[in-house]
Design a protein around this motif. Sequence first.
Motif, PDB file in Angstrom:
ATOM      1  N   LYS A 241     -20.450 -35.084  39.719  1.00 30.02           N
ATOM      2  CA  LYS A 241     -19.597 -35.964  38.925  1.00 30.02           C
ATOM      3  C   LYS A 241     -18.169 -35.961  39.450  1.00 30.02           C
ATOM      4  O   LYS A 241     -17.505 -37.006  39.499  1.00 30.02           O
ATOM      5  CB  LYS A 241     -19.633 -35.515  37.468  1.00 30.02           C
ATOM      6  CG  LYS A 241     -18.723 -36.305  36.525  1.00 30.02           C
ATOM      7  CD  LYS A 241     -18.885 -35.787  35.111  1.00 30.02           C
ATOM      8  CE  LYS A 241     -17.992 -36.526  34.129  1.00 30.02           C
ATOM      9  NZ  LYS A 241     -18.180 -36.042  32.742  1.00 30.02           N
ATOM     10  N   TYR A 242     -17.678 -34.780  39.846  1.00 29.05           N
ATOM     11  CA  TYR A 242     -16.286 -34.640  40.255  1.00 29.05           C
ATOM     12  C   TYR A 242     -16.123 -34.420  41.764  1.00 29.05           C
ATOM     13  O   TYR A 242     -15.045 -34.010  42.202  1.00 29.05           O
ATOM     14  CB  TYR A 242     -15.645 -33.486  39.482  1.00 29.05           C
ATOM     15  CG  TYR A 242     -15.497 -33.801  38.014  1.00 29.05           C
ATOM     16  CD1 TYR A 242     -14.562 -34.736  37.569  1.00 29.05           C
ATOM     17  CD2 TYR A 242     -16.312 -33.181  37.063  1.00 29.05           C
ATOM     18  CE1 TYR A 242     -14.430 -35.038  36.221  1.00 29.05           C
ATOM     19  CE2 TYR A 242     -16.179 -33.481  35.713  1.00 29.05           C
ATOM     20  CZ  TYR A 242     -15.239 -34.403  35.303  1.00 29.05           C
ATOM     21  OH  TYR A 242     -15.116 -34.709  33.956  1.00 29.05           O
ATOM     22  N   ALA A 243     -17.170 -34.675  42.530  1.00 30.23           N
ATOM     23  CA  ALA A 243     -17.122 -34.536  43.995  1.00 30.23           C
ATOM     24  C   ALA A 243     -16.718 -33.128  44.415  1.00 30.23           C
ATOM     25  O   ALA A 243     -15.885 -32.944  45.309  1.00 30.23           O
ATOM     26  CB  ALA A 243     -16.181 -35.571  44.612  1.00 30.23           C
ATOM     27  N   LEU A 244     -17.334 -32.132  43.783  1.00 30.51           N
ATOM     28  CA  LEU A 244     -17.071 -30.736  44.106  1.00 30.51           C
ATOM     29  C   LEU A 244     -18.281 -30.071  44.760  1.00 30.51           C
ATOM     30  O   LEU A 244     -18.409 -28.847  44.745  1.00 30.51           O
ATOM     31  CB  LEU A 244     -16.687 -29.969  42.831  1.00 30.51           C
ATOM     32  CG  LEU A 244     -15.388 -30.412  42.142  1.00 30.51           C
ATOM     33  CD1 LEU A 244     -15.226 -29.698  40.807  1.00 30.51           C
ATOM     34  CD2 LEU A 244     -14.184 -30.143  43.034  1.00 30.51           C
ATOM     35  N   GLN A 245     -19.165 -30.870  45.370  1.00 26.61           N
ATOM     36  CA  GLN A 245     -20.373 -30.310  45.968  1.00 26.61           C
ATOM     37  C   GLN A 245     -20.059 -29.273  47.034  1.00 26.61           C
ATOM     38  O   GLN A 245     -20.820 -28.334  47.243  1.00 26.61           O
ATOM     39  CB  GLN A 245     -21.238 -31.409  46.591  1.00 26.61           C
ATOM     40  CG  GLN A 245     -21.658 -32.512  45.658  1.00 26.61           C
ATOM     41  CD  GLN A 245     -20.744 -33.722  45.744  1.00 26.61           C
ATOM     42  OE1 GLN A 245     -19.531 -33.589  45.619  1.00 26.61           O
ATOM     43  NE2 GLN A 245     -21.316 -34.903  45.971  1.00 26.61           N
TER      44      GLN A 245
END
Length: 259
Positions: A241-245
């Motif tokens: 969701k927050y592009a923290l992969q």
Amino acid sequence: MSRWLFFPSAGGGFVPTDISGIVGWWDPSDSTTVTLSGSAVTAITNKVVGGSSMVTYVSSPDIATANLNGKDVLDFTRTEGLHTNTSLTTSSDVTVIMVAQLEDPPTAGASTVLLANSDVAPSNNQYVIASVYGGTSQTIDFQSGTGQYYINGNTTAFVGGSSGPNDRDDLKALIADSTGWNIIAIADLNFFKWSNDFRIMRYFEGATSASCEGLLADVIVYPSTLSTLDRQKVEGYVAHKYALQSKLPIGHPYKSTAP
């Protein structure tokens, strides 16, 4: 009738309310749940049907527009907080998962507290993620059970203290200001004293030096210890969701694909 509603997923179809028993999900990126007075956030509706909303405690945080992957987050200074003003859960096995960028204390001897109950007497306080004293030591919890702290989806947990303060400089290093945004999952918390309030970014009455400063996205609460797979689903959900992969370790089941 179901207690949970459907909300748009982070890409793979899963949402935190898919796990039964959830008692809290506050999501500042969902503008339909946020009440504003100018840029100040005065309330956030709980995305769990019938669950407690968060309202201003002392003073309101601001909304930081399009701050993280184009999504709104909460921006707290040390005089601002939100709370339920009512009991959330008194379970002895609570899981809290949140996305936060915590700032280090601005002065020596200051402290930060991310989650707390509302009791005034120090002997009755419970708090979590936690207090940095003089910028040198990290008290990760106090009287909140033996919490298991999983940072950014790592499978090895930092273990909290069962009663008194538990200093963990190694945990502090992982969530320090310089590390940016982090996914913080805490399992096995004991909320037995959290009978009348659930506070984020604030400590007990009058202790403004022990409040927290930083940015906060989703806060999600379950009154049970989630299975490893369920915890990883929520971690994967907020990561995508927050592009923290990139924060998730190699081998996390949802590093490449949202749950």
